[in-house]
Every structure is written in structure tokens, then in C-alpha cells.
Design a protein around this motif. Structure first.
Motif, PDB file in Angstrom:
ATOM      1  N   PHE A  63       0.819  -1.212   0.000  1.00 16.24           N
ATOM      2  CA  PHE A  63       0.000   0.000   0.000  1.00 16.24           C
ATOM      3  C   PHE A  63       0.855   1.265   0.000  1.00 16.24           C
ATOM      4  O   PHE A  63       0.610   2.188  -0.773  1.00 16.24           O
ATOM      5  CB  PHE A  63      -0.928   0.011   1.214  1.00 16.24           C
ATOM      6  N   THR A  64       1.832   1.314   0.892  1.00 17.46           N
ATOM      7  CA  THR A  64       2.633   2.537   1.019  1.00 17.46           C
ATOM      8  C   THR A  64       3.683   2.674  -0.078  1.00 17.46           C
ATOM      9  O   THR A  64       4.361   3.704  -0.146  1.00 17.46           O
ATOM     10  CB  THR A  64       3.333   2.578   2.392  1.00 17.46           C
ATOM     11  N   ASN A  65       3.813   1.670  -0.949  1.00 18.90           N
ATOM     12  CA  ASN A  65       4.769   1.744  -2.056  1.00 18.90           C
ATOM     13  C   ASN A  65       4.091   1.763  -3.422  1.00 18.90           C
ATOM     14  O   ASN A  65       4.771   1.737  -4.445  1.00 18.90           O
ATOM     15  CB  ASN A  65       5.760   0.572  -1.979  1.00 18.90           C
ATOM     16  N   THR A  66       2.764   1.780  -3.441  1.00 15.80           N
ATOM     17  CA  THR A  66       2.039   1.849  -4.717  1.00 15.80           C
ATOM     18  C   THR A  66       2.129   3.265  -5.276  1.00 15.80           C
ATOM     19  O   THR A  66       1.697   4.219  -4.625  1.00 15.80           O
ATOM     20  CB  THR A  66       0.560   1.483  -4.527  1.00 15.80           C
ATOM     21  N   PRO A  67       2.689   3.450  -6.478  1.00 12.70           N
ATOM     22  CA  PRO A  67       2.804   4.803  -7.049  1.00 12.70           C
ATOM     23  C   PRO A  67       1.425   5.359  -7.414  1.00 12.70           C
ATOM     24  O   PRO A  67       0.739   4.811  -8.281  1.00 12.70           O
ATOM     25  CB  PRO A  67       3.682   4.595  -8.284  1.00 12.70           C
ATOM     26  N   ALA A 110       4.737  -8.032 -16.010  1.00  6.77           N
ATOM     27  CA  ALA A 110       5.840  -8.878 -15.536  1.00  6.77           C
ATOM     28  C   ALA A 110       5.834 -10.244 -16.225  1.00  6.77           C
ATOM     29  O   ALA A 110       6.891 -10.743 -16.629  1.00  6.77           O
ATOM     30  CB  ALA A 110       5.740  -9.046 -14.022  1.00  6.77           C
ATOM     31  N   ILE A 111       4.661 -10.856 -16.359  1.00  8.58           N
ATOM     32  CA  ILE A 111       4.565 -12.179 -16.991  1.00  8.58           C
ATOM     33  C   ILE A 111       4.884 -12.095 -18.471  1.00  8.58           C
ATOM     34  O   ILE A 111       5.555 -12.967 -19.036  1.00  8.58           O
ATOM     35  CB  ILE A 111       3.162 -12.772 -16.768  1.00  8.58           C
ATOM     36  N   LEU A 138      -5.655  -2.948  -8.416  1.00  2.37           N
ATOM     37  CA  LEU A 138      -5.636  -2.573  -9.830  1.00  2.37           C
ATOM     38  C   LEU A 138      -4.207  -2.363 -10.321  1.00  2.37           C
ATOM     39  O   LEU A 138      -3.856  -2.733 -11.452  1.00  2.37           O
ATOM     40  CB  LEU A 138      -6.470  -1.308 -10.052  1.00  2.37           C
ATOM     41  N   TYR A 139      -3.381  -1.774  -9.456  1.00  2.00           N
ATOM     42  CA  TYR A 139      -1.980  -1.585  -9.841  1.00  2.00           C
ATOM     43  C   TYR A 139      -1.281  -2.940  -9.991  1.00  2.00           C
ATOM     44  O   TYR A 139      -0.510  -3.150 -10.940  1.00  2.00           O
ATOM     45  CB  TYR A 139      -1.248  -0.740  -8.808  1.00  2.00           C
ATOM     46  N   SER A 147       8.675  -2.417 -11.845  1.00  2.00           N
ATOM     47  CA  SER A 147       8.094  -1.139 -11.432  1.00  2.00           C
ATOM     48  C   SER A 147       8.973   0.020 -11.898  1.00  2.00           C
ATOM     49  O   SER A 147      10.170   0.068 -11.607  1.00  2.00           O
ATOM     50  CB  SER A 147       7.949  -1.096  -9.909  1.00  2.00           C
ATOM     51  N   ALA A 148       8.351   0.981 -12.610  1.00  2.00           N
ATOM     52  CA  ALA A 148       9.098   2.127 -13.143  1.00  2.00           C
ATOM     53  C   ALA A 148       9.651   3.006 -12.032  1.00  2.00           C
ATOM     54  O   ALA A 148      10.704   3.633 -12.174  1.00  2.00           O
ATOM     55  CB  ALA A 148       8.197   2.954 -14.060  1.00  2.00           C
ATOM     56  N   THR A 149       8.938   3.080 -10.899  1.00  3.68           N
ATOM     57  CA  THR A 149       9.378   3.922  -9.783  1.00  3.68           C
ATOM     58  C   THR A 149      10.374   3.197  -8.888  1.00  3.68           C
ATOM     59  O   THR A 149      10.907   3.795  -7.960  1.00  3.68           O
ATOM     60  CB  THR A 149       8.173   4.356  -8.930  1.00  3.68           C
TER      61      THR A 149
END
Length: 398
Positions: free
Chosen positions: A95-99, A176-177, A167-168, A216-218
Motif C-alpha cells: 500500500f505505502t509503495n504503490t505509485p 511482468a509475466i 488494480l496496480y 516497477s518504473a518507480t
């Protein structure tokens, strides 16, 4: 938007979300899980309404798992070869790392391509996105009297956060797959929020982890992994066991057991444990009859379905001896079902993770004010901040 919807969403609360912490007792050193409590805060109703609107967008992926029962159904026909292995991956603090920016982009795309949206609401995708952006970027909270702001990710505790994160993850897993190297591409991928179960080539788990950590781009989403041990791996309150013939069974899973023999062993274990705790023999017989009656009702159809159709809902009441019984009888006369919960529990007595809220900050209350000049008491209900109402009353009698 209808007038009733507007009145529901328009906040009369002035309270800020409050943060509290709970220990992760299943992890080493018991790190704290930070949770932001939105209850009775300024964005509470809006967040819940938004979660209802976005909820149908989640779970459309073939990799999505609803719960343990859903997992059991999807795993019953899975076969695994000797050169393959079960592994699981977990996202570190999802949750706290979802951009937020990318999540908002994904939500907009889903809304614009959702065919059922017009049937569910009069709001346009642009309207919903405006509300969504406001809720997801307004991340102020208070802790021990100080005000903070979360600068990245979504707040754990907001009604919208699980949907946002889900959703992210659906977008991330698809990417990824698709670009995974052939040697570590999983043949099976089942995910429940941030917990993922895979079937893949033996010896490639670390390679898959390294690949996932670059998607993940971020660079904020990081994965940890666990491999099966002695032919078993825990996942989603179940123990997945590989049989010698390559088939799979699930064990020890709250109320989900896939084998009849295992079910009987589990029932015997529960009965023995309860008997040692002093439960009488008649209580087991009563429960057994209730289970059998429930199975018969499912086969024959429930004769009380007509009564259910006429029911106007369910009210859960705290038990107060001599009061709850009377309230329940009155509600039943109006076809409102009731259930009872304890007013006080051992957890409530011993555990207080949240800062104590000042009485003047509470909303949605019934209060009384005694009159000093006359032997009268003023009683009122308010959905607004109690402190604000007290000030207004004081001004009225100046």
C-alpha cells in the motif's frame, strides 16, 4: 448525483484521519504495521462511496484469487512435474509503495473501458477521477497530537487503498509475466492482493524475483520469495501439498479442507480441543444437527426465503441486559433482523492501539445538556462535530 447522495457524501465532520500501529507478530522483531483510521473523518463517506464504484473493476484478471475457497477450486486440477516447484512471492509494504500517479492512470483507463459504469452511477469517468485524485492525494493524518502527511503511496486503512493496490498489481503482473525470461516464466500465477503463488522451473525462483524487482518504473515495488519445503508450501491460510503422482491437495485452511479424510481429522481435532476447554457434549451434537439441517435446506430450498425477501435489513446491537431484548422485539415487528455482539471484550479491555479521541471531536452522537436554571434536560442527535455544537449552544444562550 441525487440529492440524497450529495447529502451522504457532503462531510459535516472536521476530524482528521488518525494513525495507529499494530505489531506484525508473524515476522521477526515484530515490526509495526502503520494504519490510518478514516472512521468519522472528513473523507470517510467519500472514500466508501468511491470504493463501491471502483470495486467491480477489480478481479477481472485470470490470475486473481478471491479467497481460500476460490484458491482450492482453482488448484484441484493442477499437476506439477518433478523438475517444477511451487514458490510464493510477497510485495514489501504494497500500500505505502504503490505509485499513486500510475494507479490513477490505470483507474482512468479501466473506468473509460467499463461497460457497466453507466448502469451503476450517473457520474462520468472524469467526475469519479476528480474525486479519486482528491482522496488518494489528500494523505494528512494525526498521531499523538501532531499532523503528518504521507508523501508516497496510499494509506493503509483507507477504503479505497485495497482497490487502488489491486488494480496496480493487475497491471504489474500482466507486464511482468509478458516480459519474463523464458527460463523463469511461471506456468501458474495466482494472486491475492500482494501474495502470489507460482509454479515454475526448479532453480529459477531467484531469477524470477530479480526480474519482478525491475518491473516497477518507480523502483518502489519489491518482492521477497519463499519456496516449497518437503513438498509443501503455505499460501493464503492453506498448506499446499504435492502428491507423489504430481497432483495437489490443500490442508489446514480454516474451514476449507479438500479431502474428506482430512476434514474428519480436522473436525475430530476441533472437538477434542473444545472438550478440553470444558465445552459440554450436547453443544457438539447441536452444532452437528445445525450443519446437517443447513445442508438439507440447500438441497430442498429454504422455506424462509419469502421472509428474507420481506426483510428490511440487519441491525447489530451491543448486548445490554434488559435493554437489547426489548429493542430486538420492536425491530422484529418491523421486519428488521437483529444480531447481538458483546458490549465489552477482553481485547477492548487490554488493547488500545489508537490515541484516545477527545469527546469534543466525536461526531454521529446523541448527547444531553442539563439546564442549571430549570430541572430540565436537553437531548439532541447530531452528525456534526460535538465541540462545534457545544459552541453553538453556548452562543445561543449568551
Amino acid at each position: 448525483m441525487t440529492k440524497s447522495q450529495y447529502r451522504h457524501l457532503y462531510s459535516t465532520s472536521e476530524n482528521m484521519p488518525r494513525m495507529y500501529c499494530t505489531p506484525k507478530i508473524h515476522k521477526e522483531s515484530n515490526p509495526l504495521r502503520h494504519i490510518v483510521d478514516y472512521t468519522e473523518s472528513i473523507g470517510d463517506n467519500s472514500s466508501r462511496a468511491l470504493a463501491d464504484l471502483l470495486g467491480p473493476l477489480v478481479g477481472l484478471s485470470e490470475h486473481h484469487v478471491k479467497n481460500s475457497k476460490d484458491l482450492a477450486g482453482k488448484m484441484c486440477e493442477i499437476m506439477i512435474e518433478e523438475d517444477e516447484i511451487f514458490a510464493s512471492h510477497d510485495v514489501v509494504s504494497l500500500f505505502t509503495n504503490t505509485p499513486t500517479d500510475k494507479a490513477l492512470e490505470i483507474i482512468r483507463d479501466r473506468l473509460e473501458n467499463n461497460s457497466t459504469l453507466k448502469k451503476r452511477t450517473l457520474l462520468t469517468p472524469s467526475d469519479i477521477m476528480e474525486l479519486c485524485e482528491f482522496i488518494l492525494t489528500t494523505t494528512f493524518f494525526q498521531f499523538r497530537g501532531n499532523i503528518f502527511q504521507q508523501t508516497f503511496g496510499t494509506a493503509m486503512g483507507s477504503p479505497v487503498s485495497p482497490i487502488d493496490a489491486n488494480l496496480y498489481m493487475e497491471w504489474l503482473e500482466k507486464k511482468a509475466i509478458a516480459i519474463a525470461p523464458v527460463n523463469c516464466k511461471p506456468q501458474l500465477w495466482k494472486r491475492y492482493v500482494d501474495d502470489i503463488l507460482e509454479k515454475m522451473n526448479r532453480g529459477e525462483t531467484q531469477n524470477l524475483t530479480d526480474h519482478l524487482n525491475t518491473v516497477s518504473a518507480t523502483d518502489s515495488i519489491k518482492f521477497t520469495h519463499e519456496e516449497e519445503n518437503n513438498g509443501t508450501i503455505p499460501f493464503l491460510d492453506t498448506l499446499i501439498v504435492r502428491r507423489p503422482d504430481g497432483s495437489v491437495k490443500l490442508l489446514v485452511c480454516n474451514d476449507i479442507v479438500t479431502e474428506e479424510n482430512d476434514r474428519k481429522k480436522e473436525e475430530a481435532h476441533i472437538v477434542e480441543a473444545l472438550r478440553k476447554c470444558g465445552y459440554p457434549k450436547w453443544s457438539f451434537q447441536k452444532v452437528k444437527k445445525q450443519i446437517e439441517r443447513k445442508k438439507d435446506t440447500k438441497k430442498k430450498g429454504n422455506p424462509k426465503d419469502k421472509d428474507k425477501d420481506s426483510s428490511k435489513g440487519l441491525v447489530i446491537l451491543p448486548y445490554v441486559k434488559g435493554l437489547t431484548e426489548g429493542v430486538s422485539r420492536v425491530l422484529r415487528k418491523h421486519h428488521i433482523a437483529t444480531a447481538v455482539k458483546p458490549k465489552q471484550t477482553i481485547r477492548n479491555i487490554l488493547i488500545h492501539p489508537k490515541d484516545k479521541q477527545d469527546k469534543l471531536e466525536k461526531i454521529e452522537i446523541v448527547y444531553k445538556i442539563p439546564c442549571k436554571s430549570y430541572n430540565k434536560i436537553y437531548i439532541e442527535e447530531t452528525g456534526r462535530n460535538f465541540g462545534t455544537r457545544i459552541k453553538e449552544h453556548a452562543k445561543d444562550v449568551e
